[in-house]
Design a protein around this motif. Structure first.
Motif, short mmCIF file in Angstrom:
data_model
loop_
_atom_site.label_atom_id
_atom_site.label_comp_id
_atom_site.label_asym_id
_atom_site.label_seq_id
_atom_site.Cartn_x
_atom_site.Cartn_y
_atom_site.Cartn_z
N THR A 40 -4.71 24.96 -16.83
CA THR A 40 -4.71 24.15 -17.72
C THR A 40 -3.39 23.00 -17.69
OG1 THR A 40 -3.27 25.68 -19.20
CG2 THR A 40 -5.75 25.77 -19.38
N PRO A 41 -3.58 22.14 -16.99
CA PRO A 41 -2.51 21.01 -16.77
C PRO A 41 -1.93 20.39 -18.13
CG PRO A 41 -4.57 20.06 -16.13
CD PRO A 41 -4.99 21.64 -16.50
N THR A 42 -0.83 20.37 -17.99
CA THR A 42 -0.26 19.71 -19.46
C THR A 42 0.33 18.40 -19.09
OG1 THR A 42 1.86 20.84 -18.93
CG2 THR A 42 0.19 21.94 -20.65
N PRO A 43 0.25 17.45 -19.90
CA PRO A 43 0.81 16.25 -19.58
C PRO A 43 2.35 16.29 -19.25
CG PRO A 43 0.05 16.11 -21.93
CD PRO A 43 -0.14 17.61 -21.23
N ALA A 44 2.88 15.31 -18.48
CA ALA A 44 4.31 15.36 -18.23
C ALA A 44 4.72 14.77 -19.68
CB ALA A 44 4.61 14.25 -17.25
N PRO A 45 6.05 15.57 -19.86
CA PRO A 45 6.62 15.08 -21.17
C PRO A 45 7.12 13.51 -21.34
CG PRO A 45 7.86 17.20 -20.24
CD PRO A 45 6.90 16.42 -19.05
N GLY A 46 6.53 13.02 -22.31
CA GLY A 46 6.68 11.67 -22.56
C GLY A 46 5.45 10.77 -21.98
N GLY A 47 4.71 11.60 -21.14
CA GLY A 47 3.53 10.79 -20.57
C GLY A 47 2.23 10.62 -21.48
N LEU A 48 1.02 10.02 -20.99
CA LEU A 48 0.18 9.91 -21.59
C LEU A 48 -0.81 11.16 -21.64
CD1 LEU A 48 -1.43 6.65 -20.02
CD2 LEU A 48 -0.45 6.80 -22.15
N SER A 49 -1.41 11.42 -22.63
CA SER A 49 -2.27 12.77 -22.55
C SER A 49 -3.21 12.60 -21.51
CB SER A 49 -3.05 12.72 -24.14
OG SER A 49 -3.78 11.65 -24.22
N PRO A 50 -3.69 13.64 -21.16
CA PRO A 50 -5.05 13.38 -19.94
C PRO A 50 -6.02 12.74 -20.48
CG PRO A 50 -3.98 15.90 -20.13
CD PRO A 50 -3.55 15.05 -21.39
N ARG A 51 -6.54 12.60 -21.79
CA ARG A 51 -7.45 11.75 -22.14
C ARG A 51 -7.31 10.54 -22.06
NH1 ARG A 51 -9.02 9.12 -26.18
NH2 ARG A 51 -7.08 9.68 -27.82
N ARG A 52 -6.21 9.98 -22.65
CA ARG A 52 -5.67 8.56 -22.58
C ARG A 52 -5.47 8.21 -21.11
NH1 ARG A 52 -1.27 8.22 -27.43
NH2 ARG A 52 -2.77 7.76 -29.06
N GLU A 53 -4.98 8.89 -20.29
CA GLU A 53 -4.83 8.62 -18.85
C GLU A 53 -6.07 8.41 -18.09
OE1 GLU A 53 -2.97 10.34 -14.77
OE2 GLU A 53 -2.16 11.19 -16.51
N ASN A 54 -7.16 9.41 -18.40
CA ASN A 54 -8.47 9.11 -17.71
C ASN A 54 -9.23 7.82 -18.32
OD1 ASN A 54 -8.15 11.47 -16.05
ND2 ASN A 54 -8.92 12.85 -17.78
N LEU A 55 -8.89 7.52 -19.70
CA LEU A 55 -9.34 6.53 -20.37
C LEU A 55 -9.05 5.10 -19.61
CD1 LEU A 55 -11.14 5.22 -22.79
CD2 LEU A 55 -9.01 5.10 -23.97
N VAL A 56 -7.76 5.14 -19.64
CA VAL A 56 -7.12 3.76 -19.16
C VAL A 56 -7.52 3.48 -17.79
CG1 VAL A 56 -4.79 4.61 -18.30
CG2 VAL A 56 -5.09 2.41 -19.42
N LYS A 57 -7.40 4.58 -16.64
CA LYS A 57 -7.69 4.57 -15.41
C LYS A 57 -9.29 4.06 -15.31
CE LYS A 57 -4.34 7.77 -13.35
NZ LYS A 57 -4.21 8.92 -12.50
N SER A 109 -4.11 3.08 -28.02
CA SER A 109 -3.53 2.99 -29.35
C SER A 109 -2.17 3.11 -29.32
CB SER A 109 -4.03 3.90 -30.36
OG SER A 109 -5.61 3.87 -30.46
N LEU A 110 -1.39 2.40 -28.24
CA LEU A 110 0.16 2.46 -27.99
C LEU A 110 0.69 1.08 -28.06
CD1 LEU A 110 0.27 5.04 -25.36
CD2 LEU A 110 0.61 5.56 -28.00
N SER A 111 2.06 0.84 -28.45
CA SER A 111 2.61 -0.32 -27.91
C SER A 111 2.56 -0.60 -26.60
CB SER A 111 3.95 -0.50 -28.79
OG SER A 111 4.87 0.57 -27.90
N ARG A 112 2.75 -2.05 -26.14
CA ARG A 112 2.80 -2.17 -24.80
C ARG A 112 4.04 -1.22 -23.95
NH1 ARG A 112 4.74 -5.74 -21.11
NH2 ARG A 112 3.05 -7.06 -19.80
N SER A 113 5.12 -1.49 -24.74
CA SER A 113 6.27 -0.76 -24.08
C SER A 113 6.14 0.63 -24.13
CB SER A 113 7.73 -1.06 -24.74
OG SER A 113 7.59 -0.69 -25.97
N HIS A 114 5.50 1.23 -25.03
CA HIS A 114 5.47 2.75 -24.97
C HIS A 114 4.34 3.17 -23.93
CE1 HIS A 114 5.55 6.80 -26.36
NE2 HIS A 114 4.20 7.12 -26.26
#
Length: 151
Positions: free
Chosen positions: A16-33, A54-59
């Protein structure tokens, strides 16, 4: 006993891979990729990718880099180069057509980025790929000259 518990914990963590602390959730990472890959030939704005998550540009930029190890711009560039290499290998498209298909503004910029990434310009890289292709049975090469009466 400690060895066994440690091994069991490592197995569960990899299942069960967990997102890196401060990183994107796996769902968001897959969505954006997926969004990037679907629109690789287009101009992509980081603010648009951030909005999709649904995040600010810098975040978004910080979280994306935390998750992938690359900034969004570098990851997009890497994907464009990978796509260009695929098109160079598998098609007879001109480098101008390939550059536009991969989202580069023009061939000169594409050649600059490709050379910086691969250490060789795309025209020379194409030549290497053609030279490395295994010849098909019965196929003749341009440098082969058949002499009349020779067997």
């Amino acid at each position: 006993m400690v060895q066994i518990q440690h091994t069991g914990a490592a197995t569960r963590a990899s299942e069960t891979p967990t997102p890196a602390p401060g990183g994107l959730s796996p769902r968001r990472e897959n969505l954006v990729k997926q969004l990037i890959l679907e629109r690789l030939s287009e101009t992509l704005e980081i603010s648009e990718l951030a909005r999709a998550c649904s995040l600010s540009r810098s975040h978004f930029s910080r979280a994306f880099k935390c998750s992938t190890g690359l900034s969004p711009q570098d990851w997009i560039r890497q994907q464009r180069i990978a796509r260009a290499k695929q098109l160079i290998r598998e098609t007879d498209l001109s480098l101008t057509q390939i550059s536009l298909e991969c989202g580069f503004c023009d061939q000169a910029y594409f050649c600059h980025i490709f050379t910086r990434s691969e250490g060789i310009n795309p025209f020379a890289w194409r030549g290497q790929q053609l030279a490395a292709r295994p010849s098909r049975r019965g196929e003749r090469h341009l440098c082969y000259v058949e002499r009349p009466g020779a067997q």
